[in-house]
Design a protein around this motif. Sequence first.
Motif, short mmCIF file in Angstrom:
data_model
loop_
_atom_site.label_atom_id
_atom_site.label_comp_id
_atom_site.label_asym_id
_atom_site.label_seq_id
_atom_site.Cartn_x
_atom_site.Cartn_y
_atom_site.Cartn_z
N PRO A 133 22.64 -39.85 -20.86
CA PRO A 133 21.95 -38.57 -21.07
C PRO A 133 20.99 -38.58 -22.25
N PHE A 134 21.24 -39.44 -23.25
CA PHE A 134 20.38 -39.48 -24.43
C PHE A 134 19.00 -40.04 -24.08
N SER A 135 18.97 -41.19 -23.44
CA SER A 135 17.67 -41.77 -23.07
C SER A 135 16.99 -40.95 -21.98
N THR A 136 17.78 -40.34 -21.11
CA THR A 136 17.21 -39.45 -20.09
C THR A 136 16.51 -38.27 -20.75
N ALA A 137 17.16 -37.70 -21.77
CA ALA A 137 16.56 -36.58 -22.50
C ALA A 137 15.26 -36.99 -23.18
N GLU A 138 15.24 -38.18 -23.77
CA GLU A 138 14.02 -38.66 -24.41
C GLU A 138 12.87 -38.74 -23.40
N TRP A 139 13.17 -39.27 -22.23
CA TRP A 139 12.16 -39.40 -21.17
C TRP A 139 11.66 -38.02 -20.74
N ALA A 140 12.59 -37.08 -20.55
CA ALA A 140 12.21 -35.74 -20.09
C ALA A 140 11.43 -34.98 -21.16
N LEU A 141 11.86 -35.08 -22.41
CA LEU A 141 11.20 -34.34 -23.48
C LEU A 141 9.77 -34.83 -23.71
N GLU A 142 9.55 -36.11 -23.52
CA GLU A 142 8.19 -36.63 -23.64
C GLU A 142 7.25 -35.93 -22.68
N ARG A 143 7.77 -35.56 -21.51
CA ARG A 143 6.95 -34.89 -20.50
C ARG A 143 6.92 -33.38 -20.71
N ILE A 144 8.05 -32.79 -21.05
CA ILE A 144 8.11 -31.35 -21.25
C ILE A 144 7.19 -30.92 -22.39
N LYS A 145 7.19 -31.70 -23.47
CA LYS A 145 6.47 -31.31 -24.67
C LYS A 145 4.95 -31.44 -24.53
N LYS A 146 4.50 -31.96 -23.43
CA LYS A 146 3.07 -31.93 -23.15
C LYS A 146 2.62 -30.51 -22.81
N GLU A 147 3.61 -29.66 -22.42
CA GLU A 147 3.28 -28.29 -22.02
C GLU A 147 3.93 -27.23 -22.91
N THR A 148 5.10 -27.52 -23.49
CA THR A 148 5.77 -26.53 -24.32
C THR A 148 6.79 -27.20 -25.25
N ASP A 149 6.97 -26.58 -26.43
CA ASP A 149 8.00 -27.03 -27.36
C ASP A 149 9.29 -26.21 -27.20
N LEU A 150 9.23 -25.16 -26.39
CA LEU A 150 10.40 -24.32 -26.15
C LEU A 150 11.27 -25.00 -25.09
N VAL A 151 12.44 -25.48 -25.49
CA VAL A 151 13.29 -26.24 -24.58
C VAL A 151 14.74 -25.79 -24.71
N PHE A 152 15.34 -25.45 -23.59
CA PHE A 152 16.77 -25.10 -23.52
C PHE A 152 17.49 -26.20 -22.76
N VAL A 153 18.60 -26.68 -23.31
CA VAL A 153 19.38 -27.74 -22.67
C VAL A 153 20.76 -27.22 -22.30
N ASP A 154 21.12 -27.32 -21.02
CA ASP A 154 22.49 -27.13 -20.56
C ASP A 154 23.11 -28.51 -20.51
N PHE A 155 24.01 -28.79 -21.47
CA PHE A 155 24.66 -30.10 -21.54
C PHE A 155 26.06 -29.96 -20.97
N HIS A 156 26.25 -30.47 -19.76
CA HIS A 156 27.48 -30.29 -19.00
C HIS A 156 28.39 -31.49 -19.27
N ALA A 157 29.41 -31.29 -20.10
CA ALA A 157 30.21 -32.45 -20.52
C ALA A 157 31.64 -32.04 -20.85
N GLU A 158 32.53 -33.00 -20.73
CA GLU A 158 33.95 -32.79 -21.03
C GLU A 158 34.23 -32.89 -22.52
N ALA A 159 33.65 -33.88 -23.18
CA ALA A 159 34.02 -34.19 -24.56
C ALA A 159 33.19 -33.38 -25.56
#
Length: 270
Positions: A133-159
Amino acid sequence: MAKTLKIFFISDIVGESGLNLLETMFPPIREKYSPDFIIANAENSHEGRGLNRSIVKRLYDIDVDVITGGNHSFDKWKIFSYMKTDEKLLRPMNYPKGNAGYGYGIYPVKNSDLKIGVLNLQGRTFLPQIDDPFSTAEWALERIKKETDLVFVDFHAEATAEKMAFAWEFDGQVSAVVGTHTHVPTNDARIFPQGTGYLTDAGMTGPFDSVIGMDKKTSINRFRLGTPQRYKIADKDNRMCGVYLEIDPESAKCLLIEPVIFPEFNNRAN
C-alpha cells in the motif's frame, strides 16, 4: 480565501440494519454538519459481505459522493461489471492489476471550484498479501497531485501499527487518513505535525448488540469451538459511526477531525 472544506465519512456499513439506519437518521445529521463532500465505506453492506448495485443507488440517494471498500469488495461477483463503469465506487487500489474497479478518483466538490482526491488502500498485516500500500500510494499521489492537493485516504487494515505507520509516512502529503475494517471506533483522532488528520478506526454503522456486527452466539461459538459457523448478521442497537473533518482548501491541511457516533453510547449504568 476559499471556505473550509467540510467532509463527512460514514464508516463500514454493515448489512440492511446499517443501511436502514442511514436512510432514516443520516439526513438530519447531514443537515447538522452541512458537509461539502460525503464518503461511505460499504464493503459489508450486502448481507455483511460485499455490496450490490441496488445498495450503491441507495447510498447515492442520501447524497453520498464516493463509496469506498475493503477486503470484502470482491465477495459478490455480480457487482464486478458495474465496478468497471462507476468511478465513484472504489475498492482498495493495491489489489493486483486485472481486478475490476477503481482504487482512487478525483472528484469535483459541489458548489465550489475545488477537487478532492479519494484513495482507497488495504493493509497486508493479517490480511491477504496483496501489493504494497505504501508504494501504491506514492504512485497514486503522483497522479492525484497533478490536479489537487486535497486527498482523503480510507486505509482498510487490521493492524493499528500499519495504519499509524502509513499516516506518519504520508503526513503532510494527504489531508486525512481514516482507518476502517475492525468495526471498533478508536479514541485517537488527532492532527499530525504536518497537517494530516488521523483516526485509527472509525468503527461501523450497524448493529452494536453484536460482535463487530455479527450475531453474538454465532461469534462466541466460532471462538469456543474453533470451527466455522454460519454467517449471521445481528440486527439490534443500530448506531452510525463516522468522522467529520474540516480541511483548509489552500494548504490542504486538516483543521478539525471529530469522530461521530449516533446515538452515543451510555457510559453510565442506569
